[in-house]
Design a protein around this motif. Structure first.
Motif: not given
Length: 473
Positions: A358-363
Protein backbone atom coordinates in the motif's frame (compact mmCIF):
# COMPACT_ATOMS: atom_id res chain seq x y z
CA UNK A 1 86.02 -19.71 96.97
CA UNK A 2 83.47 -22.51 96.82
CA UNK A 3 80.70 -20.16 97.98
CA UNK A 4 81.62 -17.72 95.25
CA UNK A 5 81.32 -20.44 92.62
CA UNK A 6 77.91 -21.45 94.01
CA UNK A 7 76.78 -17.86 93.96
CA UNK A 8 77.87 -17.43 90.36
CA UNK A 9 76.07 -20.68 89.41
CA UNK A 10 72.89 -19.55 91.13
CA UNK A 11 72.98 -16.21 89.39
CA UNK A 12 73.46 -17.92 86.02
CA UNK A 13 70.54 -20.29 86.67
CA UNK A 14 68.39 -17.36 87.75
CA UNK A 15 69.33 -15.52 84.54
CA UNK A 16 68.58 -18.59 82.43
CA UNK A 17 65.28 -19.08 84.21
CA UNK A 18 64.41 -15.43 83.66
CA UNK A 19 65.29 -15.80 79.97
CA UNK A 20 63.11 -18.89 79.67
CA UNK A 21 60.26 -17.10 81.38
CA UNK A 22 60.63 -14.17 78.99
CA UNK A 23 60.59 -16.54 76.02
CA UNK A 24 57.57 -18.31 77.46
CA UNK A 25 55.74 -15.01 77.88
CA UNK A 26 56.72 -13.99 74.37
CA UNK A 27 55.51 -17.33 72.97
CA UNK A 28 52.29 -17.04 74.99
CA UNK A 29 51.73 -13.54 73.61
CA UNK A 30 52.34 -14.74 70.04
CA UNK A 31 49.95 -17.69 70.41
CA UNK A 32 47.29 -15.55 72.09
CA UNK A 33 47.51 -12.74 69.54
CA UNK A 34 47.26 -15.05 66.51
CA UNK A 35 44.12 -14.40 64.47
CA UNK A 36 44.13 -18.08 63.48
CA UNK A 37 43.23 -20.69 66.03
CA UNK A 38 46.06 -22.68 67.68
CA UNK A 39 45.42 -26.17 69.03
CA UNK A 40 48.29 -28.07 70.71
CA UNK A 41 48.45 -31.67 71.92
CA UNK A 42 51.22 -33.93 73.15
CA UNK A 43 52.48 -36.93 71.19
CA UNK A 44 49.64 -39.08 72.59
CA UNK A 45 46.85 -36.76 71.48
CA UNK A 46 46.17 -35.15 74.90
CA UNK A 47 45.05 -31.53 74.52
CA UNK A 48 47.56 -29.21 76.16
CA UNK A 49 46.34 -25.76 75.15
CA UNK A 50 44.22 -23.70 72.77
CA UNK A 51 44.23 -19.96 72.18
CA UNK A 52 41.39 -17.46 72.32
CA UNK A 53 41.06 -17.42 68.51
CA UNK A 54 40.34 -21.16 68.60
CA UNK A 55 37.54 -20.61 71.10
CA UNK A 56 36.16 -17.80 68.96
CA UNK A 57 36.31 -19.78 65.70
CA UNK A 58 34.96 -23.11 66.99
CA UNK A 59 32.74 -22.02 69.87
CA UNK A 60 34.46 -24.67 72.01
CA UNK A 61 35.83 -23.42 75.34
CA UNK A 62 39.28 -24.45 76.53
CA UNK A 63 37.91 -25.86 79.79
CA UNK A 64 35.83 -28.39 77.83
CA UNK A 65 38.76 -30.07 76.13
CA UNK A 66 42.03 -29.37 78.01
CA UNK A 67 43.65 -32.54 79.36
CA UNK A 68 41.40 -34.80 77.27
CA UNK A 69 42.33 -37.27 74.55
CA UNK A 70 41.29 -36.57 70.97
CA UNK A 71 39.74 -40.03 70.58
CA UNK A 72 37.33 -39.35 73.43
CA UNK A 73 36.46 -35.91 72.02
CA UNK A 74 35.59 -37.45 68.64
CA UNK A 75 33.39 -40.08 70.25
CA UNK A 76 31.55 -37.34 72.18
CA UNK A 77 30.83 -35.41 68.95
CA UNK A 78 33.20 -32.51 69.42
CA UNK A 79 34.84 -33.27 66.04
CA UNK A 80 33.91 -35.37 63.03
CA UNK A 81 37.56 -36.41 62.65
CA UNK A 82 40.95 -35.42 64.08
CA UNK A 83 43.92 -34.08 62.14
CA UNK A 84 45.99 -34.64 65.31
CA UNK A 85 45.43 -38.39 65.22
CA UNK A 86 46.23 -38.45 61.50
CA UNK A 87 49.51 -36.60 62.14
CA UNK A 88 50.38 -39.06 64.96
CA UNK A 89 49.69 -41.93 62.55
CA UNK A 90 51.44 -40.51 59.45
CA UNK A 91 54.11 -38.43 61.27
CA UNK A 92 53.84 -35.67 58.63
CA UNK A 93 51.99 -32.40 58.05
CA UNK A 94 48.34 -32.96 57.11
CA UNK A 95 45.53 -30.56 56.15
CA UNK A 96 41.82 -31.48 56.26
CA UNK A 97 38.38 -29.88 56.43
CA UNK A 98 36.80 -30.47 59.81
CA UNK A 99 33.31 -30.01 61.22
CA UNK A 100 33.21 -29.19 64.92
CA UNK A 101 30.44 -29.28 67.48
CA UNK A 102 27.80 -26.73 66.49
CA UNK A 103 28.31 -27.26 62.76
CA UNK A 104 31.23 -24.89 62.17
CA UNK A 105 33.41 -25.80 59.20
CA UNK A 106 37.11 -25.25 59.77
CA UNK A 107 40.30 -25.81 57.80
CA UNK A 108 42.94 -27.42 60.01
CA UNK A 109 46.64 -28.09 59.37
CA UNK A 110 48.43 -30.35 61.83
CA UNK A 111 52.22 -30.12 62.12
CA UNK A 112 54.33 -32.72 63.97
CA UNK A 113 57.15 -31.58 66.32
CA UNK A 114 59.88 -34.09 67.19
CA UNK A 115 62.39 -34.10 70.11
CA UNK A 116 66.13 -34.66 69.81
CA UNK A 117 65.60 -38.43 69.83
CA UNK A 118 63.16 -38.20 66.91
CA UNK A 119 60.16 -38.93 69.07
CA UNK A 120 56.89 -37.09 68.42
CA UNK A 121 56.14 -35.00 71.46
CA UNK A 122 53.85 -32.23 70.15
CA UNK A 123 51.24 -31.73 67.41
CA UNK A 124 50.55 -28.08 66.66
CA UNK A 125 47.40 -27.44 64.66
CA UNK A 126 46.59 -24.23 62.83
CA UNK A 127 42.85 -23.56 62.54
CA UNK A 128 40.95 -21.31 60.12
CA UNK A 129 37.19 -20.75 59.93
CA UNK A 130 35.88 -21.64 56.43
CA UNK A 131 32.19 -21.43 57.32
CA UNK A 132 32.12 -17.88 56.01
CA UNK A 133 34.19 -18.89 52.97
CA UNK A 134 31.83 -21.81 52.31
CA UNK A 135 28.83 -19.49 52.63
CA UNK A 136 30.46 -17.05 50.21
CA UNK A 137 31.14 -19.90 47.79
CA UNK A 138 27.49 -20.99 47.95
CA UNK A 139 26.40 -17.39 47.44
CA UNK A 140 28.72 -17.17 44.43
CA UNK A 141 27.23 -20.33 42.94
CA UNK A 142 23.71 -18.98 43.49
CA UNK A 143 24.73 -15.66 41.96
CA UNK A 144 26.17 -17.41 38.92
CA UNK A 145 22.99 -19.45 38.52
CA UNK A 146 20.90 -16.30 38.88
CA UNK A 147 23.11 -14.56 36.32
CA UNK A 148 22.53 -17.37 33.83
CA UNK A 149 18.80 -17.14 34.48
CA UNK A 150 18.80 -13.37 33.97
CA UNK A 151 20.90 -13.79 30.84
CA UNK A 152 18.37 -16.23 29.40
CA UNK A 153 15.53 -13.87 30.31
CA UNK A 154 17.44 -10.99 28.72
CA UNK A 155 17.79 -12.91 25.46
CA UNK A 156 14.06 -13.62 25.58
CA UNK A 157 13.17 -9.99 26.29
CA UNK A 158 15.52 -8.76 23.58
CA UNK A 159 13.79 -11.09 21.14
CA UNK A 160 10.41 -9.69 22.19
CA UNK A 161 11.60 -6.11 21.80
CA UNK A 162 13.10 -6.49 18.32
CA UNK A 163 11.46 -3.96 16.05
CA UNK A 164 13.12 -5.10 12.81
CA UNK A 165 10.66 -4.44 10.00
CA UNK A 166 11.56 -7.75 8.33
CA UNK A 167 11.06 -9.92 11.43
CA UNK A 168 7.35 -10.64 11.51
CA UNK A 169 6.28 -13.52 13.73
CA UNK A 170 4.01 -14.67 16.51
CA UNK A 171 4.69 -18.40 16.66
CA UNK A 172 6.73 -19.99 19.44
CA UNK A 173 8.90 -21.67 16.81
CA UNK A 174 10.02 -18.35 15.38
CA UNK A 175 10.44 -16.91 18.87
CA UNK A 176 12.92 -19.69 19.68
CA UNK A 177 14.77 -19.07 16.41
CA UNK A 178 15.07 -15.32 17.06
CA UNK A 179 16.31 -15.99 20.61
CA UNK A 180 18.94 -18.37 19.22
CA UNK A 181 19.95 -15.85 16.55
CA UNK A 182 20.43 -13.12 19.16
CA UNK A 183 22.36 -15.47 21.43
CA UNK A 184 24.75 -16.56 18.69
CA UNK A 185 25.16 -12.98 17.46
CA UNK A 186 27.43 -12.27 20.41
CA UNK A 187 30.12 -14.72 19.24
CA UNK A 188 31.92 -15.36 15.94
CA UNK A 189 30.99 -19.04 15.56
CA UNK A 190 29.98 -20.04 12.03
CA UNK A 191 26.24 -20.50 11.52
CA UNK A 192 24.41 -22.75 9.05
CA UNK A 193 20.80 -21.77 8.36
CA UNK A 194 18.80 -24.46 6.59
CA UNK A 195 15.21 -24.63 5.49
CA UNK A 196 13.00 -24.61 2.43
CA UNK A 197 13.28 -21.84 -0.16
CA UNK A 198 11.46 -18.67 0.80
CA UNK A 199 11.45 -19.24 4.57
CA UNK A 200 13.54 -16.14 5.34
CA UNK A 201 17.09 -17.42 5.75
CA UNK A 202 18.56 -14.11 4.60
CA UNK A 203 16.45 -12.23 7.16
CA UNK A 204 17.83 -14.37 9.99
CA UNK A 205 21.39 -13.92 8.71
CA UNK A 206 20.94 -10.14 8.74
CA UNK A 207 19.46 -10.34 12.24
CA UNK A 208 22.56 -12.17 13.50
CA UNK A 209 24.79 -9.59 11.82
CA UNK A 210 22.84 -6.59 13.07
CA UNK A 211 22.75 -7.66 16.71
CA UNK A 212 26.33 -8.93 16.62
CA UNK A 213 28.77 -7.06 14.39
CA UNK A 214 26.38 -4.15 14.11
CA UNK A 215 24.60 -2.45 11.23
CA UNK A 216 27.60 -0.17 10.62
CA UNK A 217 29.83 -3.15 9.73
CA UNK A 218 29.83 -4.69 6.24
CA UNK A 219 27.29 -7.41 5.44
CA UNK A 220 28.44 -9.05 2.20
CA UNK A 221 26.15 -11.54 0.52
CA UNK A 222 26.68 -13.95 -2.36
CA UNK A 223 24.33 -16.50 -3.90
CA UNK A 224 26.54 -19.47 -4.72
CA UNK A 225 23.93 -20.84 -7.14
CA UNK A 226 23.61 -17.63 -9.16
CA UNK A 227 27.23 -17.23 -10.28
CA UNK A 228 28.91 -19.46 -12.90
CA UNK A 229 31.40 -21.90 -11.44
CA UNK A 230 34.35 -20.42 -13.38
CA UNK A 231 33.69 -16.96 -11.88
CA UNK A 232 32.76 -17.95 -8.35
CA UNK A 233 36.33 -18.37 -7.04
CA UNK A 234 37.43 -14.92 -8.23
CA UNK A 235 34.26 -13.38 -6.76
CA UNK A 236 34.93 -14.91 -3.36
CA UNK A 237 38.70 -14.52 -3.13
CA UNK A 238 39.49 -11.82 -5.70
CA UNK A 239 42.34 -11.97 -8.20
CA UNK A 240 45.65 -10.33 -9.03
CA UNK A 241 46.64 -8.54 -12.21
CA UNK A 242 46.96 -10.97 -15.12
CA UNK A 243 45.51 -13.90 -13.18
CA UNK A 244 43.52 -15.01 -16.23
CA UNK A 245 42.43 -13.80 -19.64
CA UNK A 246 40.05 -10.88 -19.29
CA UNK A 247 41.15 -10.02 -15.76
CA UNK A 248 41.21 -6.34 -14.84
CA UNK A 249 44.64 -4.76 -15.02
CA UNK A 250 44.49 -3.60 -11.41
CA UNK A 251 43.09 -6.92 -10.14
CA UNK A 252 40.00 -7.24 -7.98
CA UNK A 253 39.16 -7.37 -4.30
CA UNK A 254 37.12 -10.47 -3.36
CA UNK A 255 34.08 -10.68 -1.14
CA UNK A 256 36.11 -12.14 1.74
CA UNK A 257 38.15 -8.92 1.85
CA UNK A 258 35.06 -6.73 1.50
CA UNK A 259 33.54 -8.52 4.52
CA UNK A 260 36.55 -7.72 6.72
CA UNK A 261 35.40 -7.08 10.33
CA UNK A 262 31.84 -7.82 9.24
CA UNK A 263 29.80 -10.77 7.98
CA UNK A 264 30.04 -12.87 4.81
CA UNK A 265 26.72 -14.55 4.00
CA UNK A 266 27.10 -17.55 1.69
CA UNK A 267 23.60 -18.24 0.41
CA UNK A 268 22.84 -21.58 -1.29
CA UNK A 269 26.10 -23.07 -0.02
CA UNK A 270 24.90 -26.48 -1.22
CA UNK A 271 25.54 -25.34 -4.81
CA UNK A 272 29.21 -24.59 -4.19
CA UNK A 273 31.46 -26.75 -6.46
CA UNK A 274 33.59 -29.38 -4.71
CA UNK A 275 36.91 -27.76 -5.66
CA UNK A 276 35.82 -24.47 -4.16
CA UNK A 277 34.56 -26.26 -1.04
CA UNK A 278 38.18 -27.24 -0.32
CA UNK A 279 39.44 -23.65 -0.64
CA UNK A 280 36.56 -22.32 1.45
CA UNK A 281 37.25 -24.87 4.18
CA UNK A 282 40.92 -23.87 4.28
CA UNK A 283 40.04 -20.16 4.42
CA UNK A 284 37.64 -20.69 7.33
CA UNK A 285 40.06 -22.90 9.26
CA UNK A 286 43.17 -20.78 8.75
CA UNK A 287 41.39 -17.41 8.66
CA UNK A 288 43.46 -16.50 5.63
CA UNK A 289 43.57 -17.03 1.86
CA UNK A 290 45.35 -15.99 -1.34
CA UNK A 291 43.79 -14.23 -4.28
CA UNK A 292 43.55 -16.07 -7.58
CA UNK A 293 46.97 -15.75 -9.22
CA UNK A 294 48.47 -14.24 -6.06
CA UNK A 295 51.18 -15.32 -3.63
CA UNK A 296 50.45 -13.00 -0.70
CA UNK A 297 48.52 -14.46 2.24
CA UNK A 298 45.63 -12.23 3.29
CA UNK A 299 44.28 -12.53 6.83
CA UNK A 300 40.53 -12.31 7.33
CA UNK A 301 38.37 -11.39 10.28
CA UNK A 302 34.84 -11.99 9.10
CA UNK A 303 31.98 -14.00 10.49
CA UNK A 304 30.73 -16.72 8.14
CA UNK A 305 27.01 -17.46 7.86
CA UNK A 306 25.90 -20.05 5.32
CA UNK A 307 22.43 -21.01 4.18
CA UNK A 308 20.89 -23.72 2.04
CA UNK A 309 17.59 -25.34 1.13
CA UNK A 310 19.35 -28.58 0.25
CA UNK A 311 19.76 -31.69 2.38
CA UNK A 312 23.51 -31.46 3.02
CA UNK A 313 23.58 -34.73 4.98
CA UNK A 314 22.27 -36.57 1.93
CA UNK A 315 24.71 -34.67 -0.27
CA UNK A 316 27.55 -35.87 1.96
CA UNK A 317 26.35 -39.45 1.42
CA UNK A 318 26.16 -38.77 -2.31
CA UNK A 319 29.72 -37.33 -2.11
CA UNK A 320 28.63 -33.98 -3.56
CA UNK A 321 29.34 -32.01 -0.37
CA UNK A 322 32.37 -32.29 1.88
CA UNK A 323 31.68 -33.64 5.35
CA UNK A 324 34.52 -31.62 6.94
CA UNK A 325 33.15 -28.39 5.46
CA UNK A 326 29.65 -29.23 6.71
CA UNK A 327 30.83 -29.62 10.31
CA UNK A 328 32.96 -26.49 10.01
CA UNK A 329 29.91 -24.49 8.88
CA UNK A 330 27.32 -26.10 11.16
CA UNK A 331 28.89 -25.08 14.48
CA UNK A 332 25.53 -23.48 15.23
CA UNK A 333 22.78 -24.91 12.99
CA UNK A 334 19.50 -23.00 12.72
CA UNK A 335 16.48 -24.68 11.13
CA UNK A 336 13.79 -22.44 9.69
CA UNK A 337 10.44 -24.26 9.57
CA UNK A 338 8.21 -23.84 6.49
CA UNK A 339 5.30 -21.44 6.71
CA UNK A 340 2.76 -24.29 6.86
CA UNK A 341 4.30 -25.33 10.22
CA UNK A 342 3.81 -21.87 11.74
CA UNK A 343 0.39 -20.84 10.48
CA UNK A 344 -0.12 -18.39 13.33
CA UNK A 345 2.44 -16.14 11.60
CA UNK A 346 0.45 -15.95 8.35
CA UNK A 347 -2.13 -13.26 9.38
CA UNK A 348 0.68 -11.04 10.69
CA UNK A 349 2.67 -11.49 7.49
CA UNK A 350 -0.42 -10.72 5.40
CA UNK A 351 -0.98 -7.41 7.20
CA UNK A 352 2.74 -6.61 6.97
CA UNK A 353 2.78 -7.11 3.20
CA UNK A 354 -0.50 -5.22 2.80
CA UNK A 355 1.06 -2.21 4.54
CA UNK A 356 4.28 -2.55 2.54
CA UNK A 357 2.62 -2.59 -0.89
CA UNK A 358 0.00 0.00 0.00
CA UNK A 359 2.86 2.37 0.86
CA UNK A 360 4.82 1.47 -2.27
CA UNK A 361 1.89 1.95 -4.67
CA UNK A 362 0.21 4.70 -2.60
CA UNK A 363 -2.95 2.65 -2.16
CA UNK A 364 -5.22 2.25 0.84
CA UNK A 365 -6.62 -1.19 0.10
CA UNK A 366 -7.90 -3.65 2.68
CA UNK A 367 -8.30 -7.41 2.69
CA UNK A 368 -11.51 -9.26 3.58
CA UNK A 369 -11.47 -11.65 6.56
CA UNK A 370 -12.54 -14.73 4.52
CA UNK A 371 -9.53 -14.12 2.25
CA UNK A 372 -7.19 -14.08 5.27
CA UNK A 373 -8.70 -17.37 6.48
CA UNK A 374 -8.26 -18.93 3.05
CA UNK A 375 -4.66 -17.77 2.83
CA UNK A 376 -3.94 -19.09 6.34
CA UNK A 377 -5.31 -22.50 5.33
CA UNK A 378 -3.08 -22.79 2.26
CA UNK A 379 0.04 -24.95 2.50
CA UNK A 380 2.46 -22.41 0.89
CA UNK A 381 5.06 -24.51 -0.92
CA UNK A 382 6.94 -21.28 -1.71
CA UNK A 383 6.69 -20.13 1.90
CA UNK A 384 6.96 -16.43 2.84
CA UNK A 385 8.24 -15.42 -0.59
CA UNK A 386 5.18 -16.94 -2.27
CA UNK A 387 2.84 -15.25 0.23
CA UNK A 388 4.48 -11.89 -0.45
CA UNK A 389 4.08 -12.34 -4.21
CA UNK A 390 0.41 -13.32 -3.84
CA UNK A 391 -0.37 -10.25 -1.72
CA UNK A 392 1.40 -7.95 -4.17
CA UNK A 393 -0.51 -9.49 -7.12
CA UNK A 394 -3.89 -9.14 -5.41
CA UNK A 395 -3.25 -5.51 -4.38
CA UNK A 396 -2.23 -4.60 -7.91
CA UNK A 397 -5.14 -6.47 -9.54
CA UNK A 398 -7.90 -5.46 -7.09
CA UNK A 399 -10.33 -3.10 -8.87
CA UNK A 400 -11.82 -1.87 -5.59
CA UNK A 401 -10.57 -0.90 -2.14
CA UNK A 402 -11.16 -4.38 -0.69
CA UNK A 403 -9.45 -7.62 -1.73
CA UNK A 404 -12.11 -10.32 -2.05
CA UNK A 405 -12.18 -14.08 -2.62
CA UNK A 406 -12.41 -13.84 -6.40
CA UNK A 407 -8.92 -12.31 -6.51
CA UNK A 408 -7.29 -15.39 -4.98
CA UNK A 409 -5.13 -17.47 -7.33
CA UNK A 410 -6.83 -20.63 -8.60
CA UNK A 411 -4.31 -22.87 -6.77
CA UNK A 412 -5.35 -21.33 -3.45
CA UNK A 413 -9.05 -20.89 -4.14
CA UNK A 414 -9.42 -24.53 -5.20
CA UNK A 415 -6.66 -25.99 -3.13
CA UNK A 416 -4.86 -28.97 -4.60
CA UNK A 417 -3.65 -31.40 -1.97
CA UNK A 418 0.04 -32.30 -1.90
CA UNK A 419 1.73 -34.38 0.80
CA UNK A 420 4.22 -32.66 3.05
CA UNK A 421 7.68 -32.29 1.52
CA UNK A 422 10.01 -35.07 2.62
CA UNK A 423 7.19 -37.59 3.18
CA UNK A 424 8.05 -41.15 2.20
CA UNK A 425 6.32 -42.34 -0.97
CA UNK A 426 4.23 -44.98 0.80
CA UNK A 427 2.95 -42.43 3.34
CA UNK A 428 2.39 -39.82 0.61
CA UNK A 429 0.18 -42.26 -1.32
CA UNK A 430 -1.85 -43.01 1.82
CA UNK A 431 -2.29 -39.29 2.64
CA UNK A 432 -3.41 -38.58 -0.90
CA UNK A 433 -5.93 -41.42 -0.88
CA UNK A 434 -7.42 -40.20 2.41
CA UNK A 435 -7.71 -36.67 1.03
CA UNK A 436 -9.32 -37.73 -2.25
CA UNK A 437 -11.81 -40.08 -0.54
CA UNK A 438 -12.79 -37.46 2.04
CA UNK A 439 -13.26 -34.74 -0.57
CA UNK A 440 -15.33 -37.02 -2.82
CA UNK A 441 -17.56 -38.14 0.05
CA UNK A 442 -18.10 -34.52 1.15
CA UNK A 443 -19.24 -33.65 -2.36
CA UNK A 444 -21.44 -36.68 -3.13
CA UNK A 445 -22.40 -38.04 0.31
CA UNK A 446 -22.62 -41.61 -1.04
CA UNK A 447 -19.87 -44.20 -1.38
CA UNK A 448 -21.58 -45.75 -4.40
CA UNK A 449 -21.36 -42.42 -6.19
CA UNK A 450 -17.75 -41.99 -5.00
CA UNK A 451 -16.82 -45.38 -6.49
CA UNK A 452 -18.41 -44.40 -9.81
CA UNK A 453 -16.68 -41.00 -9.95
CA UNK A 454 -13.27 -42.36 -8.96
CA UNK A 455 -13.58 -45.37 -11.26
CA UNK A 456 -13.12 -47.92 -8.48
CA UNK A 457 -15.35 -50.86 -7.51
CA UNK A 458 -17.29 -50.69 -4.26
CA UNK A 459 -15.28 -53.43 -2.57
CA UNK A 460 -12.03 -51.49 -3.06
CA UNK A 461 -13.66 -48.27 -1.82
CA UNK A 462 -15.03 -49.96 1.31
CA UNK A 463 -11.71 -51.67 1.99
CA UNK A 464 -9.85 -48.32 1.90
CA UNK A 465 -12.53 -46.63 4.00
CA UNK A 466 -12.10 -49.34 6.66
CA UNK A 467 -8.30 -49.21 6.37
CA UNK A 468 -8.08 -45.44 6.93
CA UNK A 469 -11.09 -45.22 9.29
CA UNK A 470 -12.84 -42.48 7.31
CA UNK A 471 -16.49 -41.71 6.68
CA UNK A 472 -19.38 -44.18 7.09
CA UNK A 473 -20.60 -46.88 4.71
Amino acid sequence: MTSNICQIGSEKMAADLSSVQELSKELEAIISSSYDGMFITDGKGIVLRVNEAYERITGIQAREILGRNMRHLISEGYYDESVTLLVIEKRTTITINQIVKGGHKILVTGNPIFDEQGELFRVVTNVRDITELSDLQNELIQTQEQTLKYKAELFHLRALQIQDKDLIYRSSKMMQIIELAIKVSGVDSTVLIHGESGTGKEVIAKCIHKYGKGADRPFIQINCAAIPEQLLESELFGYEEGAFTGAKKEGKVGLFELAQNGTLFLDEIGDLPLLLQIKLLRAIQEKSFMRVGGTKIISINARIIAATHRNLIQMIKDMTFREDLYYRLAVVPIYLPPLRERKEDIPLLIMHFMKKFNQRFQYNKKIASPVICKLADYWWPGNVRELENVIERMIVMAPHEEITMDLLPESILHRTFLPKQGTKLKDAVAQTEVYVLNQAYKEYGCWQKVSDVLGMNRATIFRKVAKYGIGKK
